[in-house]
Design a protein around this motif. Structure first.
Motif, PDB file in Angstrom:
ATOM      1  N   LEU A  45      -4.283   9.587   3.618  1.00  0.00           N
ATOM      2  CA  LEU A  45      -5.896   9.752   3.246  1.00  0.00           C
ATOM      3  C   LEU A  45      -6.641   9.577   4.559  1.00  0.00           C
ATOM      4  O   LEU A  45      -7.499  10.390   4.843  1.00  0.00           O
ATOM      5  CB  LEU A  45      -6.412   8.730   2.289  1.00  0.00           C
ATOM      6  N   ALA A  46      -6.210   8.477   5.486  1.00  0.00           N
ATOM      7  CA  ALA A  46      -6.843   8.460   6.749  1.00  0.00           C
ATOM      8  C   ALA A  46      -6.789   9.719   7.623  1.00  0.00           C
ATOM      9  O   ALA A  46      -7.728  10.065   8.260  1.00  0.00           O
ATOM     10  CB  ALA A  46      -6.231   7.161   7.366  1.00  0.00           C
ATOM     11  N   ALA A  47      -5.386   9.999   7.792  1.00  0.00           N
ATOM     12  CA  ALA A  47      -5.364  11.369   8.197  1.00  0.00           C
ATOM     13  C   ALA A  47      -6.275  12.671   7.778  1.00  0.00           C
ATOM     14  O   ALA A  47      -6.973  13.326   8.718  1.00  0.00           O
ATOM     15  CB  ALA A  47      -3.961  11.737   8.303  1.00  0.00           C
ATOM     16  N   ASP A  48      -6.206  12.892   6.512  1.00  0.00           N
ATOM     17  CA  ASP A  48      -7.164  13.763   5.852  1.00  0.00           C
ATOM     18  C   ASP A  48      -8.528  13.759   6.349  1.00  0.00           C
ATOM     19  O   ASP A  48      -9.330  14.431   6.411  1.00  0.00           O
ATOM     20  CB  ASP A  48      -6.901  13.634   4.398  1.00  0.00           C
TER      21      ASP A  48
ATOM     22  N   GLY B  51       0.852  -1.183   0.033  1.00  0.00           N
ATOM     23  CA  GLY B  51      -0.031  -0.225  -0.106  1.00  0.00           C
ATOM     24  C   GLY B  51       0.855   1.257  -0.071  1.00  0.00           C
ATOM     25  O   GLY B  51       0.374   2.234  -0.809  1.00  0.00           O
ATOM     26  N   GLY B  52       2.009   1.411   0.774  1.00  0.00           N
ATOM     27  CA  GLY B  52       2.509   2.750   0.895  1.00  0.00           C
ATOM     28  C   GLY B  52       1.930   3.757   1.719  1.00  0.00           C
ATOM     29  O   GLY B  52       1.108   3.472   2.525  1.00  0.00           O
ATOM     30  N   LYS B  53       2.106   4.928   1.573  1.00  0.00           N
ATOM     31  CA  LYS B  53       2.001   5.856   2.599  1.00  0.00           C
ATOM     32  C   LYS B  53       0.666   6.795   2.124  1.00  0.00           C
ATOM     33  O   LYS B  53       0.065   7.294   3.122  1.00  0.00           O
ATOM     34  CB  LYS B  53       3.014   7.004   2.572  1.00  0.00           C
TER      35      LYS B  53
ATOM     36  N   ASP C 219     -12.312   0.618   4.506  1.00  0.00           N
ATOM     37  CA  ASP C 219     -12.701   1.399   3.314  1.00  0.00           C
ATOM     38  C   ASP C 219     -11.655   2.043   2.719  1.00  0.00           C
ATOM     39  O   ASP C 219     -11.592   2.023   1.545  1.00  0.00           O
ATOM     40  CB  ASP C 219     -13.996   2.466   4.040  1.00  0.00           C
ATOM     41  N   ILE C 220     -11.004   2.751   3.433  1.00  0.00           N
ATOM     42  CA  ILE C 220      -9.963   3.430   3.013  1.00  0.00           C
ATOM     43  C   ILE C 220      -8.725   2.584   2.226  1.00  0.00           C
ATOM     44  O   ILE C 220      -8.256   2.979   1.006  1.00  0.00           O
ATOM     45  CB  ILE C 220      -9.069   4.297   4.150  1.00  0.00           C
ATOM     46  N   VAL C 221      -8.343   1.501   2.900  1.00  0.00           N
ATOM     47  CA  VAL C 221      -7.290   0.746   2.219  1.00  0.00           C
ATOM     48  C   VAL C 221      -8.011   0.129   0.784  1.00  0.00           C
ATOM     49  O   VAL C 221      -7.121  -0.398   0.147  1.00  0.00           O
ATOM     50  CB  VAL C 221      -6.681  -0.347   3.106  1.00  0.00           C
ATOM     51  N   THR C 222      -9.231  -0.080   1.004  1.00  0.00           N
ATOM     52  CA  THR C 222      -9.726  -0.939  -0.313  1.00  0.00           C
ATOM     53  C   THR C 222      -9.905   0.261  -1.282  1.00  0.00           C
ATOM     54  O   THR C 222      -9.496  -0.160  -2.374  1.00  0.00           O
ATOM     55  CB  THR C 222     -11.341  -1.197  -0.129  1.00  0.00           C
ATOM     56  N   MET C 223     -10.142   1.335  -1.086  1.00  0.00           N
ATOM     57  CA  MET C 223     -10.065   2.632  -2.120  1.00  0.00           C
ATOM     58  C   MET C 223      -8.731   2.859  -2.569  1.00  0.00           C
ATOM     59  O   MET C 223      -8.582   3.040  -3.765  1.00  0.00           O
ATOM     60  CB  MET C 223     -10.830   3.855  -1.416  1.00  0.00           C
TER      61      MET C 223
ATOM     62  N   GLY D 258      -7.880   0.545  -5.681  1.00  0.00           N
ATOM     63  CA  GLY D 258      -8.212   1.469  -6.591  1.00  0.00           C
ATOM     64  C   GLY D 258      -7.139   2.146  -7.199  1.00  0.00           C
ATOM     65  O   GLY D 258      -6.680   2.098  -8.038  1.00  0.00           O
ATOM     66  N   LEU D 259      -6.900   3.379  -6.346  1.00  0.00           N
ATOM     67  CA  LEU D 259      -5.790   4.094  -6.889  1.00  0.00           C
ATOM     68  C   LEU D 259      -4.618   3.577  -7.137  1.00  0.00           C
ATOM     69  O   LEU D 259      -4.237   3.793  -8.176  1.00  0.00           O
ATOM     70  CB  LEU D 259      -5.763   5.437  -5.772  1.00  0.00           C
ATOM     71  N   ILE D 260      -3.840   2.942  -6.101  1.00  0.00           N
ATOM     72  CA  ILE D 260      -2.535   2.300  -6.591  1.00  0.00           C
ATOM     73  C   ILE D 260      -2.560   1.260  -7.601  1.00  0.00           C
ATOM     74  O   ILE D 260      -1.678   1.206  -8.523  1.00  0.00           O
ATOM     75  CB  ILE D 260      -2.074   1.966  -5.368  1.00  0.00           C
TER      76      ILE D 260
END
Length: 283
Positions: A68-71, A61-63, A91-95, A99-101
């Protein structure tokens, strides 16, 4: 004449099946150190695309997920350095992971005419895991992989169709629940599952040239590590931290049919074809 034709068909079928089973497959896992550096990732994808034969990429995953979680105001919960995957975190790690990565990597591979297909374990029912049992610690929606977790039929179909699967570290339990799963373990499990169909090599790419006797000295590479060396290397402090589970996965893969396991630096990947890449794990 009929018997001769039947023999020819039988012979052709089984010889072709054996040839296909013995085709080479390379499974490579990359982590956040590559994903978080756009230049390194771009270079790696170019090198990965150049590897001959069937191949599969697994990424962590990376940073980005942490940021995003902090945001979003989602607090990162860690116990002994391990992330607790509660509902918002899943939810966040799935996205981010699936998704993005994942899609950025797939798009980057298409630049090199590498026909990648981005997947989670749920896609094609490729990897089914179980929620980690609650013992002293409840890790939340973290998935553990079993011996029969990998759907080899789906993966072989993708590979034979000419696709290059790119897996994120997201699996599912078969009952509609997604699970955050260790990418090193996913890579090892895929390599093991496909070792009966292909001559399989598993490569872990990270920021060092391999296992180093002196972490500060890139020239102190341990070129070969046998299972009997594992405990002594731990006692000497040569193997510690995140390298311990990597080597556990490596030895398990070797003992379950994977031809070879290598651990090394992503930028050295072109040396793989010359048999000069990283540390080689042996029985």
């Amino acid at each position: 004449m009929g018997s001769a034709n039947r023999f020819k068909k039988y012979f052709r079928k089984h010889i072709l099946a054996k040839q296909k089973r013995m085709s080479k497959l390379t499974v490579i896992k990359i982590g956040g150190n590559i994903i978080d550096n756009p230049d390194q990732l771009k270079s790696f994808l170019n090198d990965f695309s150049a590897i001959e034969g069937s191949k599969i990429l697994v990424h962590g995953g990376g940073k980005i997920a942490t940021k995003l979680a902090a945001d979003l105001g989602v607090e990162a919960k860690l116990i002994d350095g391990r992330r607790i995957t509660d509902n918002p975190t899943l939810d966040i790690v799935t996205m981010v992971y699936a998704g993005l990565i994942n899609k950025n990597i797939v798009a980057g591979l298409q630049v090199h005419s590498c026909n990648a297909i981005g997947l989670s374990g749920a896609d094609g029912n490729c990897i089914k895991a179980i929620k980690r049992p609650v013992k002293a610690i409840d890790y939340g929606w973290v998935g553990d992989i079993l011996d029969d977790s990998v759907n080899t039929e789906s993966l072989v179909s993708f590979l034979n169709a000419g696709f290059v699967p790119v897996f994120s570290a997201i699996t599912h339990d078969g009952n509609g629940q997604l699970l955050n799963t260790n990418a090193d373990t996913i890579a090892s499990s895929i390599a093991v599952a496909l070792s009966s169909h292909f001559e399989t090599t598993l490569i872990y790419c990270f920021e060092k040239k391999g296992v180093l006797r002196n972490i500060e000295d890139e020239n102190s590479l341990v070129c070969e590590i046998k299972e009997k060396d594992f405990i002594p290397l731990q006692e000497e402090g040569v193997v510690s931290g995140g390298m311990i589970p990597k080597l556990h996965n490596a030895f398990e893969a070797i003992n379950k049919g994977v031809k070879e396991v290598l651990i090394g630096q992503a930028s050295d990947l072109p040396q793989f074809k010359n048999n000069k890449f990283g540390s080689r794990i042996l029985k």
